[in-house]
Structures are given as C-alpha cells and as structure tokens.
Design an enzyme around this catalytic site. Structure first.
Site, PDB file in Angstrom:
ATOM      1  N   ASP A  99      66.252 -23.947  18.232  1.00 23.70           N
ATOM      2  CA  ASP A  99      66.133 -24.524  16.888  1.00 23.70           C
ATOM      3  C   ASP A  99      67.011 -23.870  15.838  1.00 23.70           C
ATOM      4  OD1 ASP A  99      64.304 -26.591  17.444  1.00 23.70           O
ATOM      5  OD2 ASP A  99      62.699 -25.116  17.610  1.00 23.70           O
ATOM      6  N   ASP A 137      65.889 -33.585  21.288  1.00 24.58           N
ATOM      7  CA  ASP A 137      66.058 -33.021  19.937  1.00 24.58           C
ATOM      8  C   ASP A 137      67.259 -32.063  19.863  1.00 24.58           C
ATOM      9  OD1 ASP A 137      63.473 -33.515  21.001  1.00 24.58           O
ATOM     10  OD2 ASP A 137      62.471 -32.543  19.338  1.00 24.58           O
TER      11      ASP A 137
END
Ligand code: GLY
Length: 393
Positions: A115, A174
């Site tokens: 992330d 993602d």
C-alpha cells in the site's frame, strides 16, 4: 385572444422546461468543489490537534475514527487537501496539506505490504506536482524502492500482502494502483528497474486476474517457488467468482493509468474492455453508483459503494481522453451521471455532518462486517479528483 393563449402556453412551457432542465455540469462541479473545501476545512480543524493521526471513517454514533499512518488509507486525506488547494489556490489549505502530508512520511520504509503507493503517491506525489518541493522526491523514491522489495521475479508480480489463509503470495487487483509511484520513480531516476517491475506486474495481472468477460478476480495467489497460480479467490467480494465492485474500479483505473504512463496499446485495450464490461453490466443501477458487488445476492437492496463509483468516474474521465469520439461520449455519459449522483443529497453529506467527510454510503469490507455504509477517505479523494479531471477536460 389568440395572442393571449400563445403567451399562456409559452409561459407554461417555460416553467415546465426550467423545472426539468438539468443543472449544467460546470455548476455541479464548482458547487461540489466549494462544498468539499468547506467540509474539509472543518475536518482539518479537528485533525490539527491529533498529532500523527489521519481520518479514516465514522462509527455507528457518527464519531470520527482515525488511523495511524500505517493504515492503507493514510495518504488520501492529505491528497484531498492537495486537490482542494489545486482548485482554490488557498495558501491556508496548502499549509494544512503540507502539515498533514508530513504525518505519512515514515511510510516510505513500508515493506510489509503493497500500500506504500497509495500512501505516498496521493500525498507526497500530489504535493510535489503542485509545489515542486524537492524534499518530497526523496520520500517518493525511498517509498518506490520499498515497494520494489516486494517484487517476486518468479511470479512477475509485486506481492500485495504477507502469506495468509493458505495464500503463499497473494496479489490483489488493487495493487495496479501502486504502479503509478513506480512509473514516477522511473521518470525521476531514469532507473529502468522501476519500469520493468511495473510493466511485469501489469502484464501478469492482465493474464491471470481477468475472466473472459473482463471482470476481475480480487486475489490471485501464487506458489513462491514455482510461480504457478495456487488460487483465484476473494477477500472482500461476495464470492470467489463474483465481481467485487471496488476491485473492478481499481482495475479500470490501473490500466488507464498504465496506458498514460507507458503508451502501450495493450493497456488501453484492456481498460476499454473493463469499462465496457462495467458500463453495460445489467446490475449497474440507473444512478451508475455500483452495488458493493456486481453479483451481490440481495440486489436491488444491496448496499451501494460510493467509493467504487468515484474511482470508476475518475477513471472513465481519463480514459475518455484516449479513445474514439464515439467511445469518449459513452464513457463521459456514464461519468457525468456518476458525478451528478455523487454530488446529489443522496450521496453528499450536509456541511458539518458525516464526520466532515464529503460522501456518504461507501463499503470497506462487507464480508468482514467492517466499514459498511459509511464515509471513507478514498471515496472523497477519487470524487474530488474526478471533479477536477472533469473540470480540466
Ligand atoms: N485496497 C483495499 C480496498 O480497496 O479496500
């Protein structure tokens, strides 16, 4: 008498058409951006004293829930402030954006998940773009190197999460979003390693994540030694075979961005296939804000996910710039409906409510019963981005 009748008829016609005429998009965009700036100035009043914390969502009583910078969404609030500074040119918002961005810096050393791209590119990336602040480059380059430590050459992908649930090397759709940081690092440093990792990840994901109809699995897990696929499943969707809405939007956005960054036609083709799958989906509601999963069993009562709608709108607006006039019109038509919907009272909060977030009705992880029908920073971030992208078309 005839004239009187004509005037009466024309007056009625005028009243009817002005009542039914849609507000121009330019008005919707400006009103929403002005509102977002006001709402976020209230948010910043609250966050100023919360030392190293970032807003995340609200609880059942409407109370703000914050996170540390290590939570995957930490970059979105500073990113919203940068976008609102870009819109308003207000030096006060710029100072706030700088102050909040600094809270995320330590994440440049993050190597235990993927992330870091979300965290740093939305915050420091936007800050650098708008201010040219030299010191932000080191943060972004260090973060890009941290992300590269997760590249698994025998798989061809960046590993998203640590091993879990029987997944040795889970890669989630993602993860396409984190490639933007690597493409920036390639352009900044000239080091082609960043480019090769980003392209390898995008190509491998294109090959293994997508189904023949161009919907995407959420998780594809690989064997760490052989690089073979060991599972195609979901973590946040309704089922392994379903189309989890935010994942579809990440895919659309990711391939559109990779086309912009590389100019490789295969990414444009992929983005268009995904867009066509989504905009033609029989379960996409009339207001074009997706249910949390395109295959949720309780449609039409299923929860909507405003974040999936905002990410999709932003991606469609960008994609519309690269395609034929006919496709451009189709994509913009859907994006316009999405922006109108999100800007309406059905999805936009009232000033000072909703924990000072802009949008209502997003879903984090429904199967995990976490963040269901709540505001989320990334819904606001991609909504504000989409408003600016539309404004700058
Ligand atoms: N990247 C996590 C999510 O979309 O929920």
């Amino acid at each position: 008498m005839k004239n009187k009748f004509l005037i009466f008829f024309l007056t009625i016609l005028f009243v009817i058409t002005s009542c039914t005429r849609e507000k121009p998009m330019s008005k919707i965009i400006d009103e929403s951006l002005v509102f977002s700036a006001k709402q976020y100035s209230l948010m910043t009043d609250v966050m100023k004293d919360k030392s190293d914390l970032l807003p995340r969502t609200i609880d059942a009583e409407g109370k703000l829930i914050t996170s540390k910078s290590s939570w995957w969404t930490s970059g979105f609030y500073p990113g919203c402030l940068w976008y609102l500074y870009e819109y308003s040119n207000d030096p006060k918002i710029k100072e706030e954006a700088k102050m909040i961005t600094a809270r995320v810096e330590r994440e440049k050393y993050t190597t235990n998940n993927h992330d870091v791209g979300f965290m740093l590119y939305c915050s420091f990336g936007n800050g650098l773009r708008l201010t040219g602040e030299e010191s932000y480059k080191e943060v972004l380059l260090t973060g890009a190197r941290s992300l590269c430590t997760r590249f698994r050459p025998n798989v061809g992908c960046i590993q998203s999460w640590g091993s879990r649930k029987g997944w040795q090397c889970p890669v989630i759709i993602d993860n396409m979003m984190n490639l933007e940081l690597l493409m920036w690092a390639f352009k900044e440093s000239g080091d082609s390693t960043f480019y090769r990792i980003a392209v390898s990840h995008a190509d491998t994901t294109m090959k293994n994540h997508f189904r023949p109809d161009y919907s995407t699995f959420h998780v594809v897990s690989y064997d760490t030694i052989t690089g073979n696929i060991e599972a195609k499943q979901t973590a946040q969707g309704y089922s392994d075979g379903s189309a989890w809405s935010r994942g579809q939007s990440w895919g659309l956005y990711g391939y559109t961005m990779m086309y912009r960054e590389t100019g490789l036609d295969r990414y444009l083709t992929q983005a268009q296939h995904i867009a066509d799958f989504l905009i033609n989906h029989p379960n996409l509601p009339e207001d074009k804000i997706p249910y949390w999963d395109y295959n949720a069993p309780d449609i039409p009562d299923a929860k909507r996910d405003a974040s999936a709608g905002a990410i999709m709108a932003s991606a469609l607006i960008e994609l519309s710039k690269y395609v034929s006039p006919e496709a451009r019109q189709r994509y913009l038509h859907v994006a316009e409906i999405q922006l109108r919907s999100l800007a309406s009272p059905a999805y936009t909060a009232k000033l000072g409510e909703n924990g000072n977030f802009v949008l209502l009705h997003s879903v984090g992880t429904l199967p995990g019963k976490s963040e269901v029908d709540v505001p989320l920073t990334y819904a606001d971030y991609y909504f504000i981005e989409a408003l600016l992208r539309y404004k700058n078309l």
